[in-house]
Write a protein that holds these residues in place. Sequence first.
Motif, short mmCIF file in Angstrom:
data_model
loop_
_atom_site.label_atom_id
_atom_site.label_comp_id
_atom_site.label_asym_id
_atom_site.label_seq_id
_atom_site.Cartn_x
_atom_site.Cartn_y
_atom_site.Cartn_z
N HIS A 38 0.82 -1.22 0.00
CA HIS A 38 0.00 0.00 0.00
C HIS A 38 0.85 1.27 0.00
O HIS A 38 0.39 2.33 0.42
CB HIS A 38 -0.93 -0.01 1.20
CG HIS A 38 -1.92 -1.13 1.19
ND1 HIS A 38 -2.93 -1.22 0.26
CD2 HIS A 38 -2.03 -2.24 1.98
CE1 HIS A 38 -3.63 -2.31 0.47
NE2 HIS A 38 -3.11 -2.95 1.50
N GLU A 41 -0.44 4.79 -1.43
CA GLU A 41 -1.74 4.47 -2.02
C GLU A 41 -2.82 5.22 -1.26
O GLU A 41 -2.69 5.49 -0.07
CB GLU A 41 -1.98 2.96 -1.93
CG GLU A 41 -3.31 2.49 -2.49
CD GLU A 41 -3.51 1.01 -2.26
OE1 GLU A 41 -3.15 0.23 -3.15
OE2 GLU A 41 -4.00 0.65 -1.18
N GLY A 43 -6.37 4.66 -2.52
CA GLY A 43 -7.64 4.10 -2.98
C GLY A 43 -7.95 2.76 -2.34
O GLY A 43 -7.13 2.17 -1.63
N LEU A 44 -9.15 2.28 -2.62
CA LEU A 44 -9.59 0.98 -2.10
C LEU A 44 -9.18 -0.13 -3.06
O LEU A 44 -9.51 -0.08 -4.25
CB LEU A 44 -11.11 0.96 -1.94
CG LEU A 44 -11.67 1.71 -0.72
CD1 LEU A 44 -13.19 1.72 -0.79
CD2 LEU A 44 -11.20 1.08 0.56
N THR A 45 -8.47 -1.12 -2.54
CA THR A 45 -8.08 -2.27 -3.34
C THR A 45 -8.19 -3.53 -2.50
O THR A 45 -8.21 -3.48 -1.27
CB THR A 45 -6.62 -2.15 -3.85
OG1 THR A 45 -5.74 -2.04 -2.71
CG2 THR A 45 -6.44 -0.92 -4.74
N GLY A 46 -8.26 -4.66 -3.16
CA GLY A 46 -8.21 -5.95 -2.49
C GLY A 46 -9.21 -6.12 -1.39
O GLY A 46 -10.40 -5.81 -1.54
N ASP A 48 -9.61 -4.49 1.32
CA ASP A 48 -10.22 -3.24 1.79
C ASP A 48 -11.47 -2.90 0.99
O ASP A 48 -12.48 -2.48 1.54
CB ASP A 48 -9.21 -2.09 1.67
CG ASP A 48 -8.05 -2.24 2.63
OD1 ASP A 48 -8.30 -2.64 3.79
OD2 ASP A 48 -6.91 -1.98 2.24
N ALA A 49 -11.39 -3.07 -0.31
CA ALA A 49 -12.54 -2.79 -1.17
C ALA A 49 -13.71 -3.73 -0.86
O ALA A 49 -14.87 -3.35 -0.97
CB ALA A 49 -12.14 -2.93 -2.64
N ARG A 121 0.55 6.11 2.94
CA ARG A 121 -0.82 5.78 2.56
C ARG A 121 -1.77 6.78 3.19
O ARG A 121 -1.62 7.13 4.36
CB ARG A 121 -1.18 4.36 3.03
CG ARG A 121 -2.52 3.88 2.50
CD ARG A 121 -2.93 2.56 3.06
NE ARG A 121 -3.95 1.94 2.22
CZ ARG A 121 -4.63 0.86 2.54
NH1 ARG A 121 -4.40 0.26 3.70
NH2 ARG A 121 -5.52 0.35 1.72
N TYR A 186 -8.41 2.08 6.90
CA TYR A 186 -8.79 0.94 6.09
C TYR A 186 -8.60 -0.33 6.94
O TYR A 186 -7.80 -0.33 7.89
CB TYR A 186 -7.90 0.83 4.85
CG TYR A 186 -7.94 2.04 3.95
CD1 TYR A 186 -9.06 2.31 3.15
CD2 TYR A 186 -6.85 2.90 3.87
CE1 TYR A 186 -9.08 3.40 2.31
CE2 TYR A 186 -6.86 4.00 3.04
CZ TYR A 186 -7.98 4.26 2.25
OH TYR A 186 -8.00 5.35 1.42
#
Length: 215
Positions: A38, A41, A43-46, A48-49, A121, A186
Amino acid sequence: MRQLVRTAPAALPATLRAPLAMTAALATAVLVALGILHFHESGLTGIDAALLPSIDGVQPPWRYVALVFDFGGEPIGSTILVALLALVCFLVHRIRTAVLTVLGVVATVAVTTLLKPIVGRTIHGEFLSYPSGHTALATALAVVIALLLADRLGWGRAPAVVLVLGLAVVAGVAMGWAEVALGAHYPTDAVGGFCAALAAVPATAWLVDRVAERL
């Protein structure tokens, strides 16, 4: 005072040194890996999204519960908790554990504070978020409490390890949930904070014992 510290029970019971050293090494690896994943970073990924939409923005009465947990990680709340735990340790003649209460939290907070600008992050565009200092602090206090209980109860290695990791998970999940629910972090920030405490507290406990033995 020097004699009291030297003869006091160990901050890190001998039966827990090896398993917690391995746990600390694994936690450090996860902490670093998530930090790299991260890096800078926002944004929301993986995971976390997948998790954040179902956790973020809880409504009353759960929001009030989250705020209570969050207060425990704020400067005033955390100072009260650390002071109370250190006092309890002192009253039950666990001088090294009292020292660990303070130094373990300081070390844990230092790790999270140093890592935040390095990882870079952000959440909500401007707030540094990885790793979660609140989650780290709650986990650190839980580990210290578990070390105290394991020593006082005289449990063997296996149940003592379960006690330490169990209390750490409970505290980490509770505070991590609160921070995510309040939109401050997150989910993986909470995981990072949890790992920071598991890495820092056993190392600090070992250091406290080494210094005390040489007084």
